[in-house]
Design a protein around this motif. Sequence first.
Motif, PDB file in Angstrom:
ATOM      1  N   PHE A  69     -14.592  22.291  -0.252  1.00  0.00           N
ATOM      2  CA  PHE A  69     -12.527  21.725  -0.266  1.00  0.00           C
ATOM      3  C   PHE A  69     -12.664  21.698  -1.810  1.00  0.00           C
ATOM      4  O   PHE A  69     -11.887  22.150  -1.843  1.00  0.00           O
ATOM      5  N   TRP A  70     -13.712  20.858  -2.585  1.00  0.00           N
ATOM      6  CA  TRP A  70     -12.844  20.586  -3.987  1.00  0.00           C
ATOM      7  C   TRP A  70     -12.967  21.544  -4.686  1.00  0.00           C
ATOM      8  O   TRP A  70     -12.122  21.675  -5.271  1.00  0.00           O
ATOM      9  N   LYS A  71     -13.621  22.908  -4.374  1.00  0.00           N
ATOM     10  CA  LYS A  71     -13.582  23.742  -5.764  1.00  0.00           C
ATOM     11  C   LYS A  71     -12.325  24.366  -4.686  1.00  0.00           C
ATOM     12  O   LYS A  71     -11.585  25.465  -6.053  1.00  0.00           O
ATOM     13  N   GLU A  72     -12.016  25.068  -4.027  1.00  0.00           N
ATOM     14  CA  GLU A  72     -10.403  25.416  -2.944  1.00  0.00           C
ATOM     15  C   GLU A  72      -9.315  24.728  -3.932  1.00  0.00           C
ATOM     16  O   GLU A  72      -8.787  25.074  -4.004  1.00  0.00           O
ATOM     17  N   LEU A  73      -9.313  23.066  -3.400  1.00  0.00           N
ATOM     18  CA  LEU A  73      -8.453  21.924  -4.706  1.00  0.00           C
ATOM     19  C   LEU A  73      -8.366  22.778  -5.807  1.00  0.00           C
ATOM     20  O   LEU A  73      -7.157  22.926  -6.913  1.00  0.00           O
ATOM     21  N   ASP A  74      -9.660  22.400  -6.812  1.00  0.00           N
ATOM     22  CA  ASP A  74      -9.500  22.917  -8.257  1.00  0.00           C
ATOM     23  C   ASP A  74      -8.878  24.732  -8.573  1.00  0.00           C
ATOM     24  O   ASP A  74      -8.079  24.942  -8.783  1.00  0.00           O
ATOM     25  N   GLY A  75      -9.167  25.183  -7.419  1.00  0.00           N
ATOM     26  CA  GLY A  75      -8.674  26.396  -7.913  1.00  0.00           C
ATOM     27  C   GLY A  75      -7.003  26.613  -7.271  1.00  0.00           C
ATOM     28  O   GLY A  75      -6.037  27.322  -8.460  1.00  0.00           O
ATOM     29  N   ALA A  76      -6.525  25.997  -6.566  1.00  0.00           N
ATOM     30  CA  ALA A  76      -5.169  26.148  -6.817  1.00  0.00           C
ATOM     31  C   ALA A  76      -4.419  25.340  -7.442  1.00  0.00           C
ATOM     32  O   ALA A  76      -3.450  25.881  -7.978  1.00  0.00           O
ATOM     33  N   LYS A  77      -5.105  24.259  -8.121  1.00  0.00           N
ATOM     34  CA  LYS A  77      -4.354  23.848  -9.303  1.00  0.00           C
ATOM     35  C   LYS A  77      -4.398  25.073 -10.217  1.00  0.00           C
ATOM     36  O   LYS A  77      -3.876  24.645 -11.284  1.00  0.00           O
ATOM     37  N   ILE A  79      -4.027  28.377  -9.750  1.00  0.00           N
ATOM     38  CA  ILE A  79      -2.871  28.361  -9.941  1.00  0.00           C
ATOM     39  C   ILE A  79      -1.741  28.054 -10.101  1.00  0.00           C
ATOM     40  O   ILE A  79      -0.627  28.640 -10.378  1.00  0.00           O
ATOM     41  N   TRP A  80      -1.511  26.031  -9.692  1.00  0.00           N
ATOM     42  CA  TRP A  80       0.063  26.255  -9.612  1.00  0.00           C
ATOM     43  C   TRP A  80      -0.230  26.611 -11.195  1.00  0.00           C
ATOM     44  O   TRP A  80       1.326  25.868 -11.335  1.00  0.00           O
ATOM     45  N   LYS A  81      -0.800  25.911 -11.931  1.00  0.00           N
ATOM     46  CA  LYS A  81      -0.952  25.659 -13.453  1.00  0.00           C
ATOM     47  C   LYS A  81      -0.390  26.849 -13.960  1.00  0.00           C
ATOM     48  O   LYS A  81       0.761  27.242 -15.133  1.00  0.00           O
ATOM     49  N   ASN A  82      -0.747  28.017 -13.578  1.00  0.00           N
ATOM     50  CA  ASN A  82      -0.223  29.558 -14.477  1.00  0.00           C
ATOM     51  C   ASN A  82       0.469  30.116 -12.955  1.00  0.00           C
ATOM     52  O   ASN A  82       0.165  31.370 -13.241  1.00  0.00           O
ATOM     53  N   ARG A  83       1.538  29.137 -12.930  1.00  0.00           N
ATOM     54  CA  ARG A  83       2.350  29.706 -11.766  1.00  0.00           C
ATOM     55  C   ARG A  83       3.263  31.216 -12.244  1.00  0.00           C
ATOM     56  O   ARG A  83       3.709  31.673 -11.464  1.00  0.00           O
ATOM     57  N   LYS A  84       3.563  30.523 -13.466  1.00  0.00           N
ATOM     58  CA  LYS A  84       4.149  31.790 -13.855  1.00  0.00           C
ATOM     59  C   LYS A  84       3.533  33.170 -13.921  1.00  0.00           C
ATOM     60  O   LYS A  84       4.608  34.399 -13.946  1.00  0.00           O
TER      61      LYS A  84
END
Length: 122
Positions: A69-77, A79-84
């Motif tokens: 779960f925490w690995k997936e959450l870090d991955g989502a973070k 992706i959000w940081k590099n959303r451009k």
Amino acid sequence: MASRLAQFRSKAAQASEFVSKHGCAYYKELMEKNKQHVVQPPTVEKVQELSKQLFYTRLASLPGRYESFWKELDGAKQIWKNRKDLKVEDLGIVTLFGVELYAWFCVGEIVGRGFTLTGYKV
């Protein structure tokens, strides 16, 4: 309303007749295909032992799930940081995920209410 009730009774009678004719054969076929999963002899003690094994096996899997779960959450973070820098394919995956969430929550709620949109059954 009376015609619907008669229709429902007719379909229920047809279903009951089908089950009475084919239910036993279906049961035997199903049990024959899955006999490797049946514990012999089927005692209460064995059922209790298996249920405890299932419970503790699921309990033992929690730390791994927690880490995932925490690995997936870090991955989502990330992706959000590099959303451009997102590509169309990534946006398509996100869209499909959103549609799946809609289906699980909203459509599941409709199914839970008996396939009615307002909760009122006719």
